[in-house]
Design a protein around this motif. Structure first.
Motif, PDB file in Angstrom:
ATOM      1  N   SER A 180       0.878  -1.098  -0.204  1.00  0.00           N
ATOM      2  CA  SER A 180      -0.163   0.003  -0.116  1.00  0.00           C
ATOM      3  C   SER A 180       1.214   1.329  -0.061  1.00  0.00           C
ATOM      4  CB  SER A 180      -1.161   0.021   1.398  1.00  0.00           C
ATOM      5  OG  SER A 180      -1.546  -1.079   1.560  1.00  0.00           O
ATOM      6  N   ALA A 181       2.112   0.867  -0.711  1.00  0.00           N
ATOM      7  CA  ALA A 181       3.016   2.560  -1.050  1.00  0.00           C
ATOM      8  C   ALA A 181       3.543   2.818   0.407  1.00  0.00           C
ATOM      9  CB  ALA A 181       1.694   3.469  -1.585  1.00  0.00           C
ATOM     10  N   ILE A 182       3.211   1.890   1.415  1.00  0.00           N
ATOM     11  CA  ILE A 182       4.235   2.054   2.292  1.00  0.00           C
ATOM     12  C   ILE A 182       5.677   0.840   2.546  1.00  0.00           C
ATOM     13  CG2 ILE A 182       3.890   2.230   5.077  1.00  0.00           C
ATOM     14  CD1 ILE A 182       1.405   2.966   4.934  1.00  0.00           C
ATOM     15  N   VAL A 183       7.190   1.772   3.311  1.00  0.00           N
ATOM     16  CA  VAL A 183       7.561   1.009   2.949  1.00  0.00           C
ATOM     17  C   VAL A 183       8.040   0.021   4.354  1.00  0.00           C
ATOM     18  CG1 VAL A 183      10.314   0.665   2.979  1.00  0.00           C
ATOM     19  CG2 VAL A 183       8.751   1.579   1.211  1.00  0.00           C
ATOM     20  N   LEU A 184       7.876  -0.868   4.461  1.00  0.00           N
ATOM     21  CA  LEU A 184       7.645  -2.224   6.294  1.00  0.00           C
ATOM     22  C   LEU A 184       9.529  -2.533   6.288  1.00  0.00           C
ATOM     23  CD1 LEU A 184       4.575  -3.660   5.892  1.00  0.00           C
ATOM     24  CD2 LEU A 184       4.984  -1.083   6.715  1.00  0.00           C
ATOM     25  N   ARG A 185       9.577  -2.097   7.928  1.00  0.00           N
ATOM     26  CA  ARG A 185      11.151  -2.925   7.561  1.00  0.00           C
ATOM     27  C   ARG A 185      10.853  -3.901   8.748  1.00  0.00           C
ATOM     28  NH1 ARG A 185      16.495  -2.660   5.742  1.00  0.00           N
ATOM     29  NH2 ARG A 185      15.526   0.267   4.618  1.00  0.00           N
ATOM     30  N   LYS A 186      11.099  -5.355   7.943  1.00  0.00           N
ATOM     31  CA  LYS A 186      10.910  -6.207   9.316  1.00  0.00           C
ATOM     32  C   LYS A 186      12.394  -7.245   9.432  1.00  0.00           C
ATOM     33  CE  LYS A 186       6.294  -7.605   9.791  1.00  0.00           C
ATOM     34  NZ  LYS A 186       5.030  -8.521   9.599  1.00  0.00           N
ATOM     35  N   GLU A 187      12.678  -7.053  10.618  1.00  0.00           N
ATOM     36  CA  GLU A 187      14.010  -7.795  10.954  1.00  0.00           C
ATOM     37  C   GLU A 187      14.298  -8.423  11.909  1.00  0.00           C
ATOM     38  OE1 GLU A 187      15.769  -4.262  12.555  1.00  0.00           O
ATOM     39  OE2 GLU A 187      16.668  -4.647  10.615  1.00  0.00           O
ATOM     40  N   ILE A 188      15.233  -9.625  12.526  1.00  0.00           N
ATOM     41  CA  ILE A 188      14.833 -10.228  13.662  1.00  0.00           C
ATOM     42  C   ILE A 188      14.959  -9.012  14.828  1.00  0.00           C
ATOM     43  CG2 ILE A 188      15.893 -12.274  15.033  1.00  0.00           C
ATOM     44  CD1 ILE A 188      15.767 -13.393  12.979  1.00  0.00           C
ATOM     45  N   LYS A 189      14.214  -9.181  15.740  1.00  0.00           N
ATOM     46  CA  LYS A 189      14.411  -8.760  16.832  1.00  0.00           C
ATOM     47  C   LYS A 189      15.696  -8.777  17.359  1.00  0.00           C
ATOM     48  CE  LYS A 189       9.690  -6.162  16.975  1.00  0.00           C
ATOM     49  NZ  LYS A 189       8.757  -6.126  17.554  1.00  0.00           N
ATOM     50  N   GLN A 190      15.939 -10.522  17.922  1.00  0.00           N
ATOM     51  CA  GLN A 190      17.024 -10.469  18.591  1.00  0.00           C
ATOM     52  C   GLN A 190      17.186 -11.333  18.409  1.00  0.00           C
ATOM     53  OE1 GLN A 190      15.334  -9.705  23.078  1.00  0.00           O
ATOM     54  NE2 GLN A 190      15.740  -7.923  22.748  1.00  0.00           N
ATOM     55  N   VAL A 191      18.539 -12.652  18.775  1.00  0.00           N
ATOM     56  CA  VAL A 191      19.027 -13.393  18.421  1.00  0.00           C
ATOM     57  C   VAL A 191      19.621 -14.106  20.012  1.00  0.00           C
ATOM     58  CG1 VAL A 191      18.300 -13.786  16.721  1.00  0.00           C
ATOM     59  CG2 VAL A 191      20.732 -13.213  17.721  1.00  0.00           C
ATOM     60  N   ARG A 192      19.191 -15.524  20.226  1.00  0.00           N
ATOM     61  CA  ARG A 192      19.769 -15.918  21.025  1.00  0.00           C
ATOM     62  C   ARG A 192      20.730 -17.507  21.057  1.00  0.00           C
ATOM     63  NH1 ARG A 192      18.968 -11.728  22.654  1.00  0.00           N
ATOM     64  NH2 ARG A 192      17.856 -10.833  24.294  1.00  0.00           N
ATOM     65  N   ILE A 193      21.797 -17.626  21.159  1.00  0.00           N
ATOM     66  CA  ILE A 193      22.574 -18.685  20.527  1.00  0.00           C
ATOM     67  C   ILE A 193      23.378 -19.649  22.179  1.00  0.00           C
ATOM     68  CG2 ILE A 193      24.106 -20.257  19.270  1.00  0.00           C
ATOM     69  CD1 ILE A 193      24.243 -17.248  17.638  1.00  0.00           C
ATOM     70  N   ALA A 194      22.967 -20.939  22.186  1.00  0.00           N
ATOM     71  CA  ALA A 194      23.266 -21.621  23.472  1.00  0.00           C
ATOM     72  C   ALA A 194      24.111 -22.657  23.283  1.00  0.00           C
ATOM     73  CB  ALA A 194      22.179 -22.173  24.232  1.00  0.00           C
TER      74      ALA A 194
END
Length: 238
Positions: free
Chosen positions: A76-90
């Protein structure tokens, strides 16, 4: 591929992502104990390499997604930016406890099931290779602390108590059957000679360390295995 798919899903919904990696990323380590800064000593074409390198690649993918700028989605002519907010590695070291598969091939479950069934405990090689064993509830506490904290990792989650396979066999004998015997077989290829976590990072940043030593945790696992093996034998008319 499973890790890649889940990273994509986490990016789409903005979820926090946990990668349960493994101490196997260190391979047959030349550093002892192993710190998270150690890059490992893995044979990339060895018989064990599929698991080792698979987990190493999963860590690479996770950090690449974390460092990425996200994907622009035009709607809808709006640029949305999605990314992984937080990762964790064990990086999880050898873990044991109730409800493990009776015949999953791991050394603790193998020894316990064999001793209960009055079978010789199978030791590969000379039995002098070392591992560190943490009880499952300690691992769960560590994962919760990691997910609720602010730090990405990787974090070693394991019990720094170190045992040779022969010492482990003696603990199993003391717990189950002092008359249990040992059967030696040729060692598997690329079997790590030693494995012990340095958990200073988890202590400092997660305020976590394991509480249950092997001699306290093993009987809890043995009770569960004994009940299930007894039921299994009764089902076979034994």
């Amino acid at each position: 591929m499973g890790t890649l798919n889940m990273l994509g899903l986490a990016k789409r919904v903005g979820a926090r992502f946990l990668l349960t990696s493994t101490s196997e990323v260190y391979g047959d380590p030349l550093q002892h104990p192993q710190k998270e800064t150690y890059w490992g000593n893995v044979n990339p074409i060895g018989e064990r390499s599929c698991y080792d390198e698979g987990k190493r690649t999963a860590e690479t993918l996770t950090m690449d997604y974390h460092r990425g700028d996200g994907v622009e989605i035009h709607k809808s002519a709006i640029v949305l930016r999605k990314e992984i907010k937080q990762v964790r590695i064990a990086r999880i070291f050898n873990t044991y406890g109730p409800r493990m598969c009776l015949d999953d091939g791991r050394v603790v479950s193998n020894f316990v099931a064999q001793a209960i069934r009055k079978q010789p405990m199978t030791v590969y090689g000379d039995g002098k290779q070392t591992r560190s064993f943490q009880y499952v509830s300690d691992l769960v506490d560590g994962l919760v602390a990691l997910m609720e904290g602010e730090h990405i990792g990787p974090f070693n989650l394991g019990n720094p108590g170190e045992f040779t396979m022969l010492e482990l066999a003696e603990v199993v004998k003391d717990t189950i059957d002092p008359s249990a015997t040992i059967e030696y077989k040729p060692n598997t290829a690329d079997d790590p000679h030693m494995r012990k976590p340095d958990i200073s990072k988890a202590k400092e940043l997660l305020n976590w360390e394991p509480k249950i030593p092997l001699r306290e945790g093993l009987p809890l696992m043995v009770n569960d295995f004994r009940n299930r093996i007894l039921n299994e034998d009764e089902g076979k008319g034994a």
